[in-house]
Design an enzyme around this catalytic site. Structure first.
Site, PDB file in Angstrom:
ATOM      1  N   CYS A  77       0.802  -1.236   0.000  1.00  0.00           N
ATOM      2  CA  CYS A  77       0.000   0.000   0.000  1.00  0.00           C
ATOM      3  C   CYS A  77       0.828   1.276   0.000  1.00  0.00           C
ATOM      4  CB  CYS A  77      -0.955   0.006   1.185  1.00  0.00           C
ATOM      5  SG  CYS A  77      -0.119   0.152   2.783  1.00  0.00           S
ATOM      6  N   CYS A 125      -2.757  -2.074   5.248  1.00  0.00           N
ATOM      7  CA  CYS A 125      -3.284  -3.096   4.332  1.00  0.00           C
ATOM      8  C   CYS A 125      -3.205  -4.510   4.895  1.00  0.00           C
ATOM      9  CB  CYS A 125      -2.581  -3.026   2.972  1.00  0.00           C
ATOM     10  SG  CYS A 125      -0.879  -3.622   2.968  1.00  0.00           S
ATOM     11  N   CYS A 145      12.493  -8.197  12.336  1.00  0.00           N
ATOM     12  CA  CYS A 145      13.148  -9.011  11.321  1.00  0.00           C
ATOM     13  C   CYS A 145      12.172  -9.156  10.151  1.00  0.00           C
ATOM     14  CB  CYS A 145      13.502 -10.362  11.924  1.00  0.00           C
ATOM     15  SG  CYS A 145      14.556 -11.383  10.896  1.00  0.00           S
TER      16      CYS A 145
END
Length: 156
Positions: A77, A125, A145
């Site tokens: 997004c 999103c 991570c």
């Protein structure tokens, strides 16, 4: 509050995350697409990671060794989610950051590997980004991570 209520509250938090905006995964997101739309805009690996909570192979992302100044955006997004100022070399083979930008990500419990981990995803999103661990550097002690395929880097 009695001990039973405290235990139930702790269990509910572990199962569903906090409602403060930094824990619970929302049922709806600002940016939504159909499965067909996601598949059309993403490569098969990007789809597997971002929409099915997969993981890219360690060491496969060029973003792991990217040390340029800039901002990392969600591929799904285009929300700005991490700054290069918060990036560090974790030695894991994945791009790692000690914190996200404000109001950029959400987390939820992940028990897929038979142990509790914390999944991190885009708050706008819902795309899966990676996991957060408690072995990062100061000042947060966190290691976000991330899968490089979930990110787009934009130089400053």
């Amino acid at each position: 509050m009695n001990r039973r209520d405290a235990l139930l509250g702790t269990t509910a938090f572990a199962l569903f995350g906090s409602l403060s905006g930094t824990g619970a995964i929302a049922a709806e997101f600002e940016v939504t697409r159909s499965e067909a739309e996601w598949r059309a805009m993403l490569t098969p690996l990007q789809y597997k990671v971002m929409r099915q909570e997969g993981t890219e192979r360690a060491g496969s992302s060029p973003l792991d060794k990217n040390w340029a100044d800039g901002i990392y955006h969600c591929r799904g997004c285009d929300l700005a989610i991490y700054s290069s100022k918060h990036k560090f070399d974790s030695g894991t083979g994945w791009p790692s950051f000690y914190k996200s930008l404000r109001n950029a990500v959400r987390t939820k419990p992940d028990r897929k590997l038979l142990r509790l981990r914390t999944e991190v995803h885009c708050r706008r999103c819902g795309s899966h980004l990676g996991h957060v661990f408690d072995d990062g550097p100061k000042p947060t002690g966190k290691r976000h991570c991330l899968n490089g395929v979930s990110l787009v880097f934009k130089a400053a």
